[in-house]
Design a protein around this motif. Sequence first.
Motif, PDB file in Angstrom:
ATOM      1  N   LEU A 183      36.133  21.606  53.164  1.00 30.15           N
ATOM      2  CA  LEU A 183      37.104  21.352  52.106  1.00 30.15           C
ATOM      3  C   LEU A 183      38.333  22.244  52.234  1.00 30.15           C
ATOM      4  O   LEU A 183      39.469  21.770  52.149  1.00 30.15           O
ATOM      5  N   LEU A 184      38.106  23.529  52.420  1.00 31.58           N
ATOM      6  CA  LEU A 184      39.231  24.460  52.425  1.00 31.58           C
ATOM      7  C   LEU A 184      40.009  24.442  53.730  1.00 31.58           C
ATOM      8  O   LEU A 184      41.219  24.689  53.733  1.00 31.58           O
ATOM      9  N   ASN A 185      39.346  24.163  54.837  1.00 33.48           N
ATOM     10  CA  ASN A 185      39.955  24.407  56.144  1.00 33.48           C
ATOM     11  C   ASN A 185      40.079  23.174  57.027  1.00 33.48           C
ATOM     12  O   ASN A 185      40.100  23.292  58.256  1.00 33.48           O
ATOM     13  N   ARG A 214      40.412  30.715  57.190  1.00 32.91           N
ATOM     14  CA  ARG A 214      41.633  29.925  57.041  1.00 32.91           C
ATOM     15  C   ARG A 214      42.555  30.151  58.228  1.00 32.91           C
ATOM     16  O   ARG A 214      42.631  31.237  58.786  1.00 32.91           O
ATOM     17  N   SER A 215      43.261  29.101  58.596  1.00 35.59           N
ATOM     18  CA  SER A 215      44.121  29.176  59.773  1.00 35.59           C
ATOM     19  C   SER A 215      45.233  30.189  59.554  1.00 35.59           C
ATOM     20  O   SER A 215      45.662  30.459  58.427  1.00 35.59           O
ATOM     21  N   GLN A 216      45.728  30.728  60.668  1.00 40.80           N
ATOM     22  CA  GLN A 216      46.792  31.711  60.578  1.00 40.80           C
ATOM     23  C   GLN A 216      48.037  31.100  59.935  1.00 40.80           C
ATOM     24  O   GLN A 216      48.777  31.769  59.222  1.00 40.80           O
ATOM     25  N   ASP A 236      38.644  24.576  62.294  1.00 45.51           N
ATOM     26  CA  ASP A 236      38.712  25.414  63.495  1.00 45.51           C
ATOM     27  C   ASP A 236      37.338  25.929  63.914  1.00 45.51           C
ATOM     28  O   ASP A 236      37.130  26.294  65.069  1.00 45.51           O
ATOM     29  N   THR A 237      36.386  25.958  62.979  1.00 46.54           N
ATOM     30  CA  THR A 237      35.049  26.477  63.293  1.00 46.54           C
ATOM     31  C   THR A 237      33.971  25.400  63.307  1.00 46.54           C
ATOM     32  O   THR A 237      32.832  25.672  63.668  1.00 46.54           O
ATOM     33  N   LEU A 238      34.302  24.174  62.903  1.00 45.21           N
ATOM     34  CA  LEU A 238      33.349  23.059  62.907  1.00 45.21           C
ATOM     35  C   LEU A 238      33.992  21.854  63.594  1.00 45.21           C
ATOM     36  O   LEU A 238      35.035  21.370  63.141  1.00 45.21           O
TER      37      LEU A 238
END
Length: 446
Positions: A120-122, A226-228, A71-73
């Motif tokens: 990796l996480l998002n 992290r996404s909602q 969502d941010t990259l």
Amino acid sequence: MTSTLINSSPLPKLHAPTVKRLSNGLTIIAEQMPVEAVSLNIWLNVGSAVEPNPINGMAHFLEHMIFKGTDTLQSGEFERRVEERGAMINAATSQDYTHYYLTASPQDFADLAPLQIEVLLNATIPDDGFERERQVVLEEIRRSQDNPRRRTFQHAIELTFEQLPYRRQVLGPASVIENLSAQQMRDFHTRWYQPQSMSVAVVGNLPIEELIQIVESGFEQASQNRSQAQIDMSQTEWQRLQHLGDGVSFSQEIPFTEVVRKECVDPSLQQARLVMTWRVPGMVEVDQTYALDVVASVLAHGRASRMVQDLREQRGLVSGISASNMTYLHQGVFYISAQLPAANVPEVERAIAQHLHDLRTELITEFELERVRKRVANHFVFGNETPSDRSGLYGFYHSLLGELDAAIDYPWHIQQVSPEAIRQAAQAFLDPRAYGVVAIYPGDKA
């Protein structure tokens, strides 16, 4: 949170990593090295072995999708920013793990490491990117099927394991990849790409406290991003995802009780291939693996090794021969492979069995063993001289075993292998009358 300096080896320390375990389950392993680079190596204890058959290949496919944006990259932004700094990234998936590694200059590390953690996480795993990458993975599967070495290995590993998931290909079959959905991958990602499933090794020319702080801050920031949907996941949904991987059995298979043989023809070969395999201990029995590592070197590592001298240099029966002790987590494979004229296959198989018989009945001389011990230990030391080598070593062992002593003390363990230990290992695991054997002939079988 705890921070521990590993210091248990009976030999002077070649390595001195610091281990910090965070309250979220993440383990950070850090070490300063006087080399102008920093390597971040993030290991996850998820590979093809945990996949149920209907999603075999998911872990590798997900490795491809990790770099398709968050969502941010935007997709491609991470790679662009890495290339602008002259840094390097890559990733690999195996049976027992997946890992992602970044190597950057010390001055760029604080900017780039959080981006690696973020992807990796998002990872968002967009539908359109999923469909495009599916074709890339299918092409990779097709190319692997055109590789004679991979085909030979797959024949041998399928013969060696009847039930363990190590018998399957990491890439998965095309028929499965063609039917996977993006939502299945999102579920798989949510299930496995969690801090408690990760071991982060970071090695390079920054103070240890700074290395740890950069990684820790990167995970804190990525968790905030992290996404909602991930944040709001219900307990019921989380429990459902925990069952991804249920039904996969890791029960060890008993050693062969007879010779189990497979023969086939591969028209693409110029020479025949002979592979002989034995089921041996894996990393869960790591103390049993050291003597087998030495046995592999005694038999076929270097021109002075027994089978290279006998079968290639003296008798000219093979053009090449190798031996390896392959240590998967739950069970290993002792693997001997030769390239040879088809007419020599029976004689070479008998000769290999005789070499194993000799190891079971005669003590190796201390002179020969000392040469091999030095070779094995030095190969280990020389192979862990760079930050990326070292971070890979720490990540591999911690991901599989949850500790580092086996990695750091490896040369010492090799030095403790005695002639009697060699004989006992051969007697226990390398029966010359019971093994798996694959013979693959050229098209004319001549």
